[in-house]
Enzyme design. Sequence first.
Site, PDB file in Angstrom:
ATOM      1  N   CYS A  76       1.099  -1.303  -0.101  1.00 48.17           N
ATOM      2  CA  CYS A  76       0.006   0.055   0.070  1.00 48.17           C
ATOM      3  C   CYS A  76       0.834   1.152   0.025  1.00 48.17           C
ATOM      4  O   CYS A  76       1.580   1.382   0.908  1.00 48.17           O
ATOM      5  CB  CYS A  76      -0.924   0.173   1.046  1.00 48.17           C
ATOM      6  SG  CYS A  76      -1.927   1.449   1.422  1.00 48.17           S
ATOM      7  N   HIS A 150      -2.245  -4.719 -10.810  1.00 50.99           N
ATOM      8  CA  HIS A 150      -3.074  -3.921 -11.285  1.00 50.99           C
ATOM      9  C   HIS A 150      -3.372  -3.843 -12.882  1.00 50.99           C
ATOM     10  O   HIS A 150      -2.502  -4.467 -13.381  1.00 50.99           O
ATOM     11  CB  HIS A 150      -2.234  -2.325 -11.016  1.00 50.99           C
ATOM     12  CG  HIS A 150      -2.087  -1.954  -9.741  1.00 50.99           C
ATOM     13  ND1 HIS A 150      -3.063  -1.221  -9.132  1.00 50.99           N
ATOM     14  CD2 HIS A 150      -1.151  -2.280  -8.781  1.00 50.99           C
ATOM     15  CE1 HIS A 150      -2.623  -0.719  -7.806  1.00 50.99           C
ATOM     16  NE2 HIS A 150      -1.470  -1.616  -7.635  1.00 50.99           N
ATOM     17  N   GLU A 199     -10.155  -0.228  -5.788  1.00 52.18           N
ATOM     18  CA  GLU A 199      -9.357  -1.157  -5.103  1.00 52.18           C
ATOM     19  C   GLU A 199      -9.754  -2.679  -4.744  1.00 52.18           C
ATOM     20  O   GLU A 199     -10.871  -2.839  -4.353  1.00 52.18           O
ATOM     21  CB  GLU A 199      -8.619  -0.408  -3.857  1.00 52.18           C
ATOM     22  CG  GLU A 199      -7.848   0.825  -4.198  1.00 52.18           C
ATOM     23  CD  GLU A 199      -7.041   1.065  -2.977  1.00 52.18           C
ATOM     24  OE1 GLU A 199      -6.215   0.228  -2.592  1.00 52.18           O
ATOM     25  OE2 GLU A 199      -7.231   2.367  -2.305  1.00 52.18           O
ATOM     26  N   CYS A 208      -5.223   6.007  -4.518  1.00 50.44           N
ATOM     27  CA  CYS A 208      -4.298   4.518  -4.281  1.00 50.44           C
ATOM     28  C   CYS A 208      -2.841   4.809  -4.970  1.00 50.44           C
ATOM     29  O   CYS A 208      -2.788   5.097  -6.038  1.00 50.44           O
ATOM     30  CB  CYS A 208      -5.086   3.536  -5.242  1.00 50.44           C
ATOM     31  SG  CYS A 208      -4.086   1.764  -5.172  1.00 50.44           S
ATOM     32  N   GLY A 211      -1.533   2.222  -7.362  1.00 55.35           N
ATOM     33  CA  GLY A 211      -2.213   2.342  -8.619  1.00 55.35           C
ATOM     34  C   GLY A 211      -1.920   3.694  -9.238  1.00 55.35           C
ATOM     35  O   GLY A 211      -1.872   3.418 -10.564  1.00 55.35           O
TER      36      GLY A 211
END
Length: 265
Positions: A76, A150, A199, A208, A211
């Site tokens: 994260c 992703h 997400e 994100c 992301g």
Amino acid sequence: MQLHFQKMQGAGNKITIVDQRVADAVVPDEAVLQALRDAVPDDPFDQLMWLSMPRDPSSAVAYRVFNLDGSEVEQCGNGARCVAVLLASQDDVPRNFCMESPAGPVRARVADGRTASIDMGPPVFDDSHASLVVDGMDLAVGLVSMGNPHCVLDVDDVNTAAVERLGPALERHELFPARTNVGFMQIVDRENIRLRVFERGVGETLACGTGACAAAALGMRRGQLDDEVNVHLPGGQLMVSWPGADASVWLTGDVEFISEGTIDL
């Protein structure tokens, strides 16, 4: 037994941090995760960062990442930035230090009391699928790992992108048995993109970090973007830098302390 937690946010990504660098550390089982979700039911976290003592003494901390639904994930970016600022504010650590994550070591740089840059490692591109069929539509996609998976789509306008419909369908597409994060990227110019992210295990969030890195790196690799890009998300702005090849992607942005609390286990 009481468990203390901090609430922070990075570009709108809501992060709860529990620091368990103690001898009698609590195990983050489902009951503990549910108690933390129930602690602030009207404003739940997107990700929970669970801190522990690192195995490598050269690292400042180790962390695990849990999504709102309780699933444990590999990385994260915004959560890592929040942890870095928290450590720099509380601990006697230098402004440059290393953290242990499930995706590997993460270098951190804290510029001031609220700005952090994180080394997210080099992007790993999967060129095996240039398109996926969803609801009878053939969608052009880019697949990128930033320590976590992703799937990125180019859109003309993020405001009208079918995030609510395509996000869940792509997250659970049969190509992704462990599910994936889904990014909807609008290229504004060579230095700016707009992005919405659905997400894995959370749904659409205000931001994100991984992301942002995945989308920007994909555009850079295609030659559509410069090697430093501003990523505009619903919750705020991040900066992604990547010189290409096997170099690391760096994620930079501000974070904010929101509140803290204690739950009784």
